[in-house]
Design a protein around this motif. Structure first.
Motif, PDB file in Angstrom:
ATOM      1  N   PHE A   8      -4.068 -13.588 -13.134  1.00 47.81           N
ATOM      2  CA  PHE A   8      -3.857 -12.160 -13.051  1.00 47.81           C
ATOM      3  C   PHE A   8      -2.850 -11.712 -11.929  1.00 47.81           C
ATOM      4  CE2 PHE A   8      -5.598  -8.515 -10.602  1.00 47.81           C
ATOM      5  CZ  PHE A   8      -5.058  -7.552 -11.530  1.00 47.81           C
ATOM      6  N   ILE A   9      -3.035 -12.532 -10.848  1.00 50.85           N
ATOM      7  CA  ILE A   9      -2.570 -12.009  -9.557  1.00 50.85           C
ATOM      8  C   ILE A   9      -0.784 -12.839  -9.753  1.00 50.85           C
ATOM      9  CG2 ILE A   9      -1.915 -12.888  -6.986  1.00 50.85           C
ATOM     10  CD1 ILE A   9      -4.951 -13.094  -6.974  1.00 50.85           C
ATOM     11  N   ARG A  10      -0.557 -13.695 -10.510  1.00 52.45           N
ATOM     12  CA  ARG A  10       0.644 -14.509 -10.704  1.00 52.45           C
ATOM     13  C   ARG A  10       1.397 -13.041 -11.607  1.00 52.45           C
ATOM     14  NH1 ARG A  10      -2.070 -19.330 -11.525  1.00 52.45           N
ATOM     15  NH2 ARG A  10      -1.595 -19.231 -13.857  1.00 52.45           N
ATOM     16  N   ASN A  11       0.783 -12.704 -12.435  1.00 54.95           N
ATOM     17  CA  ASN A  11       0.927 -11.835 -13.531  1.00 54.95           C
ATOM     18  C   ASN A  11       1.423 -10.332 -12.805  1.00 54.95           C
ATOM     19  OD1 ASN A  11       1.133 -13.489 -15.780  1.00 54.95           O
ATOM     20  ND2 ASN A  11      -0.520 -12.637 -16.474  1.00 54.95           N
ATOM     21  N   SER A  12       0.632  -9.953 -11.711  1.00 58.10           N
ATOM     22  CA  SER A  12       0.809  -8.651 -10.967  1.00 58.10           C
ATOM     23  C   SER A  12       1.753  -8.919 -10.009  1.00 58.10           C
ATOM     24  CB  SER A  12      -0.639  -8.345 -10.336  1.00 58.10           C
ATOM     25  OG  SER A  12      -1.618  -8.329 -11.487  1.00 58.10           O
ATOM     26  N   GLY A  13       1.732 -10.071  -9.211  1.00 57.63           N
ATOM     27  CA  GLY A  13       2.739 -10.011  -8.055  1.00 57.63           C
ATOM     28  C   GLY A  13       4.228 -10.360  -8.468  1.00 57.63           C
ATOM     29  N   SER A  14       4.904 -10.767  -7.278  1.00 60.08           N
ATOM     30  CA  SER A  14       6.394 -11.310  -7.567  1.00 60.08           C
ATOM     31  C   SER A  14       6.590 -12.270  -6.595  1.00 60.08           C
ATOM     32  CB  SER A  14       7.206 -10.163  -7.518  1.00 60.08           C
ATOM     33  OG  SER A  14       7.288  -9.525  -6.118  1.00 60.08           O
ATOM     34  N   VAL A  15       7.702 -13.053  -7.102  1.00 59.37           N
ATOM     35  CA  VAL A  15       8.265 -14.079  -6.122  1.00 59.37           C
ATOM     36  C   VAL A  15       8.750 -13.521  -4.884  1.00 59.37           C
ATOM     37  CG1 VAL A  15       9.653 -16.262  -5.974  1.00 59.37           C
ATOM     38  CG2 VAL A  15       8.792 -15.751  -8.015  1.00 59.37           C
ATOM     39  N   GLY A  16       9.460 -12.540  -4.885  1.00 54.32           N
ATOM     40  CA  GLY A  16       9.995 -11.786  -3.833  1.00 54.32           C
ATOM     41  C   GLY A  16       8.929 -11.447  -3.025  1.00 54.32           C
ATOM     42  N   GLY A  17       8.064 -10.913  -3.715  1.00 51.32           N
ATOM     43  CA  GLY A  17       6.864 -10.193  -2.754  1.00 51.32           C
ATOM     44  C   GLY A  17       6.220 -11.304  -1.789  1.00 51.32           C
ATOM     45  N   ASN A  18       6.012 -12.450  -2.648  1.00 55.44           N
ATOM     46  CA  ASN A  18       5.283 -13.842  -1.983  1.00 55.44           C
ATOM     47  C   ASN A  18       6.308 -14.093  -0.788  1.00 55.44           C
ATOM     48  OD1 ASN A  18       4.944 -16.906  -1.883  1.00 55.44           O
ATOM     49  ND2 ASN A  18       3.227 -15.984  -2.713  1.00 55.44           N
ATOM     50  N   LEU A  19       7.366 -14.364  -1.058  1.00 55.03           N
ATOM     51  CA  LEU A  19       8.430 -14.634   0.075  1.00 55.03           C
ATOM     52  C   LEU A  19       8.405 -13.866   1.288  1.00 55.03           C
ATOM     53  CD1 LEU A  19      11.543 -16.099  -1.958  1.00 55.03           C
ATOM     54  CD2 LEU A  19       9.455 -17.399  -0.856  1.00 55.03           C
ATOM     55  N   MET A  20       8.493 -12.486   1.119  1.00 56.87           N
ATOM     56  CA  MET A  20       8.352 -11.388   1.857  1.00 56.87           C
ATOM     57  C   MET A  20       7.038 -11.488   2.853  1.00 56.87           C
ATOM     58  SD  MET A  20      11.249  -9.973   2.144  1.00 56.87           S
ATOM     59  CE  MET A  20      11.049  -8.583   3.493  1.00 56.87           C
ATOM     60  N   MET A  21       5.753 -11.775   2.413  1.00 56.06           N
ATOM     61  CA  MET A  21       4.564 -12.150   2.999  1.00 56.06           C
ATOM     62  C   MET A  21       4.763 -13.137   3.838  1.00 56.06           C
ATOM     63  SD  MET A  21       1.935 -11.094  -0.071  1.00 56.06           S
ATOM     64  CE  MET A  21       0.634 -11.867   0.928  1.00 56.06           C
ATOM     65  N   ALA A  22       5.444 -14.422   3.349  1.00 62.14           N
ATOM     66  CA  ALA A  22       5.550 -15.641   4.149  1.00 62.14           C
ATOM     67  C   ALA A  22       6.295 -15.198   5.222  1.00 62.14           C
ATOM     68  CB  ALA A  22       6.340 -16.641   3.095  1.00 62.14           C
ATOM     69  N   GLN A  23       7.304 -14.428   5.033  1.00 56.40           N
ATOM     70  CA  GLN A  23       8.159 -14.252   6.185  1.00 56.40           C
ATOM     71  C   GLN A  23       7.623 -13.288   7.297  1.00 56.40           C
ATOM     72  OE1 GLN A  23      10.180 -11.858   7.913  1.00 56.40           O
ATOM     73  NE2 GLN A  23      11.645 -13.310   8.764  1.00 56.40           N
ATOM     74  N   ARG A  24       6.974 -12.085   6.857  1.00 58.72           N
ATOM     75  CA  ARG A  24       6.847 -11.009   7.820  1.00 58.72           C
ATOM     76  C   ARG A  24       5.142 -11.397   8.323  1.00 58.72           C
ATOM     77  NH1 ARG A  24       7.118  -5.609   4.932  1.00 58.72           N
ATOM     78  NH2 ARG A  24       6.335  -4.994   7.121  1.00 58.72           N
ATOM     79  N   LYS A  25       4.240 -11.806   7.377  1.00 51.37           N
ATOM     80  CA  LYS A  25       2.945 -12.128   7.786  1.00 51.37           C
ATOM     81  C   LYS A  25       2.280 -13.501   7.981  1.00 51.37           C
ATOM     82  CE  LYS A  25       2.196  -7.506   6.646  1.00 51.37           C
ATOM     83  NZ  LYS A  25       1.854  -6.630   7.524  1.00 51.37           N
ATOM     84  N   HIS A  26       3.645 -14.621   7.794  1.00 48.43           N
ATOM     85  CA  HIS A  26       3.194 -15.793   7.803  1.00 48.43           C
ATOM     86  C   HIS A  26       2.153 -16.357   6.885  1.00 48.43           C
ATOM     87  CE1 HIS A  26       4.418 -15.060  12.436  1.00 48.43           C
ATOM     88  NE2 HIS A  26       5.386 -15.558  11.738  1.00 48.43           N
ATOM     89  N   PHE A  27       2.128 -15.769   5.639  1.00 48.12           N
ATOM     90  CA  PHE A  27       1.298 -16.092   4.574  1.00 48.12           C
ATOM     91  C   PHE A  27       1.433 -17.562   4.322  1.00 48.12           C
ATOM     92  CE2 PHE A  27       0.735 -16.439  -0.141  1.00 48.12           C
ATOM     93  CZ  PHE A  27      -0.663 -16.028  -0.170  1.00 48.12           C
ATOM     94  N   PRO A  28       0.506 -18.430   4.103  1.00 42.28           N
ATOM     95  CA  PRO A  28       0.785 -19.588   3.575  1.00 42.28           C
ATOM     96  C   PRO A  28       1.081 -19.883   2.053  1.00 42.28           C
ATOM     97  CG  PRO A  28      -1.305 -19.230   3.693  1.00 42.28           C
ATOM     98  CD  PRO A  28      -0.776 -18.129   4.213  1.00 42.28           C
ATOM     99  N   SER A  29       2.725 -19.576   1.853  1.00 42.05           N
ATOM    100  CA  SER A  29       3.240 -19.404   0.518  1.00 42.05           C
ATOM    101  C   SER A  29       3.431 -20.873  -0.024  1.00 42.05           C
ATOM    102  CB  SER A  29       4.377 -18.645   0.573  1.00 42.05           C
ATOM    103  OG  SER A  29       5.112 -18.707  -0.614  1.00 42.05           O
ATOM    104  N   ASP A  30       2.869 -21.028  -1.342  1.00 41.13           N
ATOM    105  CA  ASP A  30       3.246 -22.055  -2.131  1.00 41.13           C
ATOM    106  C   ASP A  30       4.797 -22.241  -2.772  1.00 41.13           C
ATOM    107  OD1 ASP A  30       0.318 -23.468  -2.091  1.00 41.13           O
ATOM    108  OD2 ASP A  30      -0.228 -22.053  -3.098  1.00 41.13           O
ATOM    109  N   ILE A  31       4.792 -21.004  -2.959  1.00 35.75           N
ATOM    110  CA  ILE A  31       6.217 -20.730  -3.527  1.00 35.75           C
ATOM    111  C   ILE A  31       7.403 -20.994  -2.769  1.00 35.75           C
ATOM    112  CG2 ILE A  31       7.737 -19.191  -4.474  1.00 35.75           C
ATOM    113  CD1 ILE A  31       5.528 -17.682  -6.035  1.00 35.75           C
ATOM    114  N   ALA A  32       7.280 -20.306  -1.084  1.00 40.97           N
ATOM    115  CA  ALA A  32       8.144 -20.789  -0.490  1.00 40.97           C
ATOM    116  C   ALA A  32       8.379 -22.544   0.099  1.00 40.97           C
ATOM    117  CB  ALA A  32       7.556 -20.237   1.121  1.00 40.97           C
ATOM    118  N   THR A  33       7.454 -23.017  -0.094  1.00 40.75           N
ATOM    119  CA  THR A  33       7.737 -24.597  -0.085  1.00 40.75           C
ATOM    120  C   THR A  33       8.218 -25.143  -1.044  1.00 40.75           C
ATOM    121  OG1 THR A  33       5.283 -24.547   1.303  1.00 40.75           O
ATOM    122  CG2 THR A  33       6.208 -26.899   0.225  1.00 40.75           C
ATOM    123  N   ILE A  34       7.924 -24.720  -2.325  1.00 46.47           N
ATOM    124  CA  ILE A  34       8.734 -25.341  -3.478  1.00 46.47           C
ATOM    125  C   ILE A  34      10.090 -24.818  -3.485  1.00 46.47           C
ATOM    126  CG2 ILE A  34       9.018 -25.086  -5.932  1.00 46.47           C
ATOM    127  CD1 ILE A  34       5.938 -24.386  -6.205  1.00 46.47           C
TER     128      ILE A  34
END
Length: 907
Positions: A8-34
């Protein structure tokens, strides 16, 4: 990618949003690592400027403002190639790794990694040479994902060998270091080492036939042949599949519809979202909302409360403290003791309630509570007690409610032993409830100084008494209603009383309805959870594995208030006595600390005791180098020893079914054959190991009195009230079945279909009194007996009328009988209070289970391969419901043992 969040979350979110969270909020992103591992390029727009950055540069910049836009993400094309001059074949290998508390779903990782490597293989190879490699790690307690370039440079151009890999791993250990305050830092660092080893080790001395193209998920059969060219199943990663299951039940239609697997009452309403919980009740006019301000200090004086300077919380109506309570300062009032609703001047521990913010919305109340600043004074106070060891030093204890008797002569048993284990220790952590519905309540002022409270609680009766005490009004001025709970597990027993009382006090003072729906963080801090323990044991045993004596010194962290802690010694002994210890000596201390007060949680004390017993058995087997199942076998009770340990609860010899369950389980689960298969698997595999065990359970059931009320309405429909609370365990379902059976004994046309005519309604403390507490897995049973007694009275009233009518008209419909009963003024409402007699108050339940698990020695990941359970529940009131309870308890037990230890900050 399937392991990131949920579908559900993967379908609702976006790769760009995930990367922006990693950059701005230091979110522990799996996508950023990949993406970091494949040299991804990003284009961003800041103001009118467009910038192209590597992902590494992007993540390393200061947090971007909200006006910065991520425009594009470009992943370079990586291809395999052949070097014509050297006749070398260059292949690309790519793999991703992730370790999290739960392998799938919404669980942030301990560490994630993504590796890309270009490997060169010459025509006459002596091994593999790494040309280019990208090793990215993230989520291990750093601000963003990183590449370990030092390791990449070290491996470049080197011929892979275990010596080279060892040096690379040593270098990696100096680079992947979690920041201070990160939980499980050593484990996270070891994961980085393990993942790199798992990626590179198959390339060392492995007979591999390359296929063309990029090898994705290369850890497959082509890399997994041992020296005998046999498939190494320990290295194959199977895709995650949905669990399969099979249930076998024994049906009994003698007492129709009791004993039949009817669908759980309310299941369709719950599945469709139509079931009404406390938070679904529409807010009354002028309703206000509350949130707790709780102590952040384990022991301190409260000098005052103010809001954060510079902040102006919106919508705040009032701040309720102990000074605003019109009656007694009571947060709970039960047989074991009382607890204050709010701290007066001194806080006893972190999480103690200090005040209640009332605002115009729940959001504003929560924000205001977060902005509150409490002024503490620690001067001239004794230091807080923060461990059971400190409690022992300062003799800080609660008294147990009932202290069990010792069993046998410990000194004699130790003297008879061939071997002894002395002063070995076990430490057990806590566990949070994770009910879907957090603590919630709604209080509505009524006419004539009365108060109606809707509470998600397992014991409305105790909330009723406490609220009346808080408000300083007679008990008949208070009414507590509970329809259903969104999960309880013991966390909504005593802990919910204060939540309901706080709303009632605020509503009384402001003369407006007040409700609360606790946020999850506050709920976790204030709920306490399962009791942590420290156990020291000494045990004596023969060379055959037969135990002669066991001594246990158990320190239980009960927290700052007593709650239900006094029941634990008795509960623990019930489960500890599942084995014949020869002699059993124990000293159980309930330690009063300045930590959150602990509460009942599904099988409180019982489940810890069962774990302790198995640890002792495993220790003995290890000491003697014996098969642990043989040690369990030899120490199972005979009926004589069972009678010695359990006295009256042991029952007749024919009721002791554990030996037959034990043998039946071995056959049905193919236990002995699978044990040999496990040994063979472990012989063949270096990095994955399997284990299998068979474990017995003896549970001492303790029945309590329970009220019931059955009323037959004019149209023949039936309304039932019981003291027991429906919280997902199927209590209403079983009560409906028992009602249909009990009234069906009238035996007229239509009584075989009474089940659909029965409705169980919400608990109301002014309608059915003496409801007690729904706990201990016995309230469904006792509620059914209370209802059966009511039905017996009603049948006795109806049968004479039925006989007269049948003499006149012959065949008689149920509806006709009830209509005539109304015309003849037959009392069609009956109440009862079931009180168990001595012979039925205590009895034993038996079960056994076989579980086979696999452990990855590199990552520590545990996979449960198969579990077989046999449970003797006597004559099940509803097998479908009971199966759900057994399976739910099993999963919650997995959580306790493997996954659910709460993390706390050091301060």
């Amino acid at each position: 990618m399937d392991k990131i969040a949920s579908k559900f979350i993967r379908n609702s979110g976006s790769v760009g949003g995930n990367l922006m969270m990693a950059q701005r909020k230091h979110f522990p992103s799996d996508i950023a690592t990949i993406l970091l591992s494949v040299d991804t390029i990003l284009e961003i727009m800041t103001g009118e400027r467009r910038l192209k950055l590597t992902l590494e540069e992007f993540l390393g910049r200061p947090p971007l403002d909200s006006k910065t836009v991520l425009l594009s993400i470009k992943i370079p094309c990586w291809e395999s190639s052949r070097d014509v001059s050297s006749d070398a074949c260059n292949k690309l290998f790519f793999e991703t790794y992730r370790a999290a508390p739960r392998p799938l779903g919404n669980a942030l990782p301990y560490l994630n990694a993504a590796f890309l490597a270009q490997v060169s293989l010459c025509k006459n190879p002596t091994g593999f040479m790494l040309k280019n490699c990208r090793f990215a790690f993230g989520a291990y307690g750093t601000k963003h994902s990183i590449r370990v370039k030092e390791v990449e440079e070290f491996l470049y151009g080197k011929l892979l060998s275990f010596g080279v890999l060892y040096e690379a791993i040593k270098l990696l250990e100096t680079l992947v270091i979690p920041e201070d305050g990160t939980s499980s830092p050593a484990y996270r660092s070891s994961l980085a080492v393990g993942f790199l080893f798992e990626f590179l080790s198959p390339l060392i001395d492995s007979p591999i036939d390359f296929s063309d193209g990029l090898v994705n998920g290369f850890n497959s059969t082509s890399f997994s042949k041992n020296s005998n060219q046999q498939l190494d199943l320990g290295q194959i990663e199977f895709p995650t599949l949905l669990s399969s299951s099979r249930q076998v039940i024994q049906l009994n239609k003698e007492y129709h519809p009791v004993g039949e697997p009817t669908i759980k009452t309310g299941a369709i309403l719950q599945a469709s979202g139509e079931a009404i919980y406390i938070d679904d009740i529409p807010s009354p006019k002028d309703c206000l909302y509350g949130a707790f301000i709780y102590s952040l200090e384990p022991r301190a004086r409260v000098k005052g409360i103010k809001f954060n300077p510079g902040s102006s919380p919106k919508g705040v109506i009032a701040l309720i403290t102990s000074k605003d309570i019109p009656g007694l300062n009571l947060g709970s009032k039960i047989v074991f003791g009382t607890e204050p609703l709010y701290a007066d001047d001194l806080t006893e521990g972190v999480g103690q309630r200090i005040a209640f913010v009332v605002a115009d919305t729940q959001k504003n109340a929560d924000i205001a509570a977060d902005l509150a600043v409490v002024d503490y004074d620690k001067g001239n106070l004794e230091p807080p007690i923060l461990s059971v060891e400190e409690a022992v030093e300062r003799s800080s204890f609660y008294a147990p409610f009932f202290y069990p008797e010792q069993c046998g002569d410990f000194s004699k048993g130790m003297a008879e032993a061939d071997h002894r284990i002395l002063n070995s220790q076990i430490k057990l952590g806590s566990q949070y409830y994770f009910y879907m519905e957090t603590q919630t309540a709604l209080a509505v002022p009524d006419e004539d100084n009365c108060m109606v409270v809707y509470s998600s609680i397992q014991c409305p009766e105790f909330a009723h008494d406490t609220i009346a005490g808080c408000l300083g009004v007679p008990a008949h001025n208070v009414r507590v209603k509970t329809r259903r709970l969104g999960g309880g597990f013991g966390g909504k027993a005593v802990k919910s009383i204060a939540v309901a009382s706080a709303c009632a006090v605020a509503a009384y003072k402001l003369n407006r309805p007040v409700r609360i729906y606790m946020d999850r963080k506050t709920d976790m801090i204030m709920s306490g959870g399962r009791h942590p323990m420290k156990i020291t044991y000494s045990v004596g045993f023969k060379s055959t594995g037969k135990i002669t004596a066991l001594k246990l010194d158990i320190l239980i962290d009960s927290g700052m208030f007593v709650d239900v802690s006094p029941i634990l010694p008795d509960h623990m002994l019930g489960s500890l006595k599942k084995y014949d210890w020869g002699a059993l000596s124990f000293d159980i201390k309930l330690c009063k600390t300045n930590l959150p007060s602990r509460a009942a949680m599904r099988a409180p004390g019982d489940v810890q005791a069962s774990y302790i017993a198995e640890v002792v058995i495993e220790h003995i087997a290890s000491t003697l180098s014996m098969d642990v199942d043989s040690v369990r076998n030899i120490n199972l009770h005979t009926h004589n020893s069972l009678d010695l340990f359990f006295a009256s609860a042991a029952g007749e010899p024919s009721e002791y079914t554990l030996p037959s369950i034990w043998d039946k389980l071995a056959t049905s689960s193919s236990f002995y054959h699978r044990t040999e298969m496990v040994k063979e698997f472990n012989r063949c595999h270096k990095w994955k190991k399997r284990g299998i065990s068979r474990v017995p359970i003896v549970h001492e059931v303790k029945m309590r009195s329970t009220p019931g009320k059955v009323s037959i309405l004019r149209d023949g429909s039936i309304v039932v009230e019981v003291g027991g609370i429906e919280m997902g365990q199927g209590l209403w379902t079983k009560v409906k079945q028992m009602t249909a059976y009990g009234l069906g004994l009238v035996k007229c046309s239509g009584t075989q279909d009474l089940l659909e005519k029965v409705r169980v309604i919400e608990a109301d403390t002014l309608s059915v009194i003496q409801g007690g507490m729904t706990a201990g897995s016995t309230t469904s049973e006792s509620s059914c007996e209370a209802v059966r007694l009511c039905c017996k009275v009603l049948v006795e009233r109806l049968v004479p009328l039925k006989q007269r009518l049948m003499e006149q008209i012959g065949s008689l419909e149920w509806e006709t009988l009830i209509l005539e009963a109304y015309r003849n003024s037959v009392n069609l409402s009956a109440s009862s209070l079931y009180v168990p007699n001595f012979s039925t108050m205590h009895y034993l339940n038996y079960a056994a289970a076989v579980s086979e698990v696999e452990v990855n020695l590199i990552t520590g990941e545990t996979t449960i391969l198969q579990t077989d359970i046999i449970y003797d529940c006597g004559e099940s009131l509803n097998p479908a419901v009971d199966l759900g309870q057994i399976e739910g308890a099993y999963v919650q037990g997995i959580g306790l043992c493997l996954r659910n230890t709460p993390q706390t900050q050091m301060d």
